[in-house]
Each structure stands twice: as C-alpha cells, then as structure tokens.
Design an enzyme around this catalytic site. Structure first.
Site, mmCIF file in Angstrom:
data_model
loop_
_atom_site.group_PDB
_atom_site.id
_atom_site.type_symbol
_atom_site.label_atom_id
_atom_site.label_comp_id
_atom_site.label_asym_id
_atom_site.label_seq_id
_atom_site.Cartn_x
_atom_site.Cartn_y
_atom_site.Cartn_z
ATOM 1 C CG ASP A 98 -1.807 -1.211 1.334
ATOM 2 O OD1 ASP A 98 -1.643 -2.138 0.524
ATOM 3 O OD2 ASP A 98 -2.646 -1.249 2.237
ATOM 4 C CD GLU A 138 0.210 -6.276 8.844
ATOM 5 O OE1 GLU A 138 0.012 -5.689 9.936
ATOM 6 O OE2 GLU A 138 -0.351 -5.967 7.786
HETATM 7 C C1 DGY Z 1 -5.425 -2.374 4.528
HETATM 8 O O1 DGY Z 1 -6.560 -2.060 4.889
HETATM 9 O O2 DGY Z 1 -4.405 -2.058 5.142
HETATM 10 C C2 DGY Z 1 -5.290 -3.202 3.340
HETATM 11 O O3 DGY Z 1 -3.982 -3.328 2.953
HETATM 12 C C3 DGY Z 1 -6.158 -2.747 2.199
HETATM 13 O O4 DGY Z 1 -6.392 -3.884 1.493
#
Ligand code: DGY
Length: 465
Positions: free
Chosen positions: A190, A427
C-alpha cells in the site's frame, strides 16, 4: 481443521515453531476461510488467502483447497478475484472501508451475488502457485487425499484461467505484458514509496471525514500509512465507485493508473504454475499455448522496465508516462518471474546482497527491507516503507530456489525463521531492531513458517506423515 502431528525433526529443530504456526491459523480459522489477522484484518483478503493455502496445504490439503474455493466463490463475471470478501460477522467498527462502503460493488452487473459483499479491487495473483502447492502436498498423502486434490484442480483450473485472462485483458489493454493497477491497495504494498510520485499527482476533492479503525490495533500510528496517504486511498475509492466499478470507465478517467512490476512478475510465475496444473487436468493444447504466451509476454514486459543504474525493475506511471524510480523489494520482480539471463540474475543477486538491501550493515537479520534504507522515502517502522515482511522473504526464497540459488535461498529461510522464532508471528518487523510491528498472530506469517519448515517433507517420503 485436523491437528497435524509434526515430524520430530521439525519440532525439535525449531522449538515448536510449527505448532505455534498451526495455533495461529486455527485461531484465525473461520470455517471455510481464514481471517488475515484477528483484529486488524477481520475479513478474507485475496493474496493473504493464497499464502494461507500454501501453509494449510501442510496441515490439511482439503482445508487448504477450501480456502481457495471460498475466495473463488466470490469471483466476478469478468474473472476478477476481489481483494476483500467481507465477513458479515465482523465486529462493528473493526475495519474501514468495510462492506457498507463497498456495497456499491454489488450494483455492478459483473459482481457476484451479495452478501457477502466484496471490494472491486484485486491483489497479486498468488493463487495458482497455492493450488499447485496443494497438489504437491497431496502427493505425499493417502490415495483419497490425492483423488480429492485432483478433483480440486479440475474445479479450480477454469476459475484460475478466467482470473489470469482478466488480468491480461482488462488490466492490460495495451498488451504490454504488464498489469495495470488503479489503487495502491491492489499492489498489496500500500504505502510503498513505489507509489509516492503517482499518488502525489492525485488531487483529493471533497470528502467526508472517515474513521481510522486500523490505528486501534497498533501501538504506534507510524506503523500504518499516514493520513495524507489514507485521504488519497479513500479518494481513489470514491472515484472508482463513481465510475460504477466499471473497468473501462476507470481506465478512461482515473488519475492513478500504474503498471505494477511485482504483481506482473507474480502473474508470470502463477502462469507457470497454471501450466503445470493444465497438464495435470489435461487441458487443451490451445489453452496451454495461451497460458505460455501470457507468461512470455509478461517476461518481455518486465524486461522493458529494467533500470541499469538501479539494477532493479521499475513500475511505470501510465498517466505521467514515466517510470516510478524507487528502490524497493518490488524491483526484484524479474527474480520472481524467473528464467533470467545469467547476467540479469547476477545483477539482481548483487543488488539483493548489497548494502542497499540484505547486506546493509545495520540490519538485525540479513533480510531485505521492503524499501532500501538508501531510499529517501525509507521509514523503518512504517508498513511497506522499510520493515521486513515474512511473505516477501517467502517469495524471494521460493524464487531463488527456482533460479537454482539454493544456498542464498537457505540463508533467507534460516534468517526468516530466526526472526520469527525470536520476535513472534508479526505482520512485519523493524529491520534494524527486529521489533515486531503491525498485527500480531498474522495468518500469512504462520503460513509461510509452515511452508519453510515442512516443504522439504514434500520431497522426503514419510516425513509429512
Ligand atoms: C489495509 O486495509 O491495510 C489493506 O492493505 C487494504 O487492502
């Protein structure tokens, strides 16, 4: 899910890491699918599910197949596999933008019946690789499991074919071999600096205020994308909704339109996996030639994105008409695509080992940070701007094995196992201190651990019993 009895060597070798990984997956198991994480991600995410299926394949091939089956039950008529399938039972105020926000997608004539609702984005296509892993794992099991696995391949093959066809048509009308994304969420990385320049050109218009539920689940907000990033993410969602989630309309009007090299490389590798599946299910020669052609075109597309100075592959901004220069792990895309010339492979490996990535002297473990510490946008705690990610390490390990680089692959595997045994099933991790960040009990972290610990057993008869 069955309780797996692990080989003694696995239990002793890593102090029960496999057992802990199994516990994480059981805790997140929702029946036929798995939450990406207990609180931060209470829904089914597309590429998370594919990695989860890779891990589950070592515990229970039937359950692993179900993971993909559930996801593909929500495939769109166009072939698109949505990036999120929303869990109708997720607690209120747990994730934003949730089902209500994306319910618009159900109005598209291409959407599957809802509820459950889906988003109308997609994510990297790891699924064929996972389906093949299930088949490989079933090879070491009893005959009933093998029969079920081949039936699963017969069932999933046309769906995988439709998914890849969607990516090479709707997402590559230029026939460049490269897949276009219209939202950074589709890349799975992201807030990577890969997208900074393209996002900076997006002018955010009138928008109502929105909640940041994600920040409730981390100790420090800097671990998640910044507000300025989120404004743009939600603005892009608004524009996608305004375009009725219609692919062609989005392509015409959208301000963020980028060729993603990592997603494209994963598609090349997934097409190779799909070719193997096509062989098992005895697909037609025509279909095999088609898939082979997609893989070839993908490799040629990536070749054009190679940057000699950075020794990395660069994403391409279609709106600005220029490459996006950022030193991130996505630049190793040709390694993931595979079958590189000896010179190109040497350049990629040199870069991977260099002080710009896994050879940086300050690292806690010699694993590549998601963004090079030499890059201006580097931030060691912020999501994809610097932390190391177990799934990325898995992708690199898997790609190095395919490239015949067993020694390097093993070094990554050992360091990644050390990292998780010492710091937990996070994560992602701060690369210099090893501090676990983001969500804990992350499903895909557990899944790749299982594959690292147990994939040798696929080659040694008796071990997986
Ligand atoms: C999040 O919400 O962080 C996700 O990566 C979007 O899919």
């Amino acid at each position: 899910m069955q309780v797996k009895i692990f080989p003694r060597s696995v239990l002793e070798g890593r102090e029960g890491l496999a057992v802990r990984a199994q516990e994480v997956l059981s805790q997140n198991d929702m029946g036929g699918w798995t939450r990406a994480a207990p609180t931060l991600y209470p829904h089914q995410w597309s590429w998370d599910s594919a990695f989860i299926a890779v891990g589950l394949a070592h515990l229970d091939t039937r359950r692993a197949a179900q993971e993909l089956r559930t996801l593909f039950a929500h495939q769109w008529k166009t072939g698109k596999v949505p990036h999120i399938v929303f869990n109708p039972k997720a607690p209120p105020h747990s994730y934003y933008p949730g089902a209500d926000h994306w319910a618009c997608a159900a109005a598209s004539p291409d959407a599957p019946p809802a509820p459950p609702y889906t988003s109308c984005l997609c994510q990297p296509p790891v699924h064929a690789i996972a389906a093949l892993r299930i088949w490989e794992a079933a090879g070491g099991e009893h005959e009933k499991a093998r029969t079920e696995a081949i039936n699963f391949l017969r069932e999933i093959y046309p769906r995988l074919l439709a998914w890849h066809r969607y990516l090479v048509t709707f997402r590559d009308p230029e026939h460049s071999g490269l897949v276009t994304i219209y939202h950074p969420w589709a890349s799975g990385t992201d807030n990577s600096p890969r997208w900074d320049d393209a996002l900076a050109a997006v002018e955010v218009g009138e928008m109502s205020t929105y909640p940041r539920y994600d920040l409730q689940n981390v100790d420090d907000p800097s671990e998640r994308p910044a507000s300025a990033d989120y404004d743009r993410y939600l603005w892009l969602v608004k524009l996608i909704k305004r375009a009725g989630c219609d692919e062609r309309a989005i392509y015409r009007s959208h301000p963020f339109l980028v060729k993603d090299v990592l997603l494209s490389a994963i598609l090349v590798a997934a097409n190779e996996a799909l070719l193997e599946i096509a062989e098992v299910v005895e697909a037609s020669d025509e279909e095999r030639d088609l898939i082979d052609g997609w893989a070839g075109r993908g490799r040629q597309g990536l070749e054009k994105c190679w940057d000699e100075k950075l020794n990395l592959c660069l994403d391409y901004d279609l709106r600005a008409g220029r490459p996006l220069r950022a030193r991130t792990v996505a630049g190793f895309a040709p390694l993931v695509a595979g079958r590189q010339s000896p010179e190109r492979l040497a350049a990629l490996l040199g870069e991977l080992d260099s002080t710009a990535f896994a050879g940086h002297p300050g690292l806690r473990w010699p694993l590549p940070p998601s963004t090079s510490p030499n890059e201006t946008g580097f931030h060691p705690r912020s999501y994809w701007r610097g932390p190391t990610w177990p799934v990325v390490n898995w992708l690199l390990w898997w790609s190095l094995l395919r490239a015949g680089e067993a020694g390097r692959a093993e070094r990554i595997r050992r360091s990644a196992l050390d990292q998780i045994s010492s710091d937990g099933f996070a994560e992602y991790f701060e690369p210099f201190t090893g501090e676990p960040l983001g969500s804990n009990s992350q499903s895909w972290t557990a899944a790749v651990i299982l594959d690292w610990l147990l994939s040798d057993s696929l080659r040694e008869p008796g071990m997986a019993a």
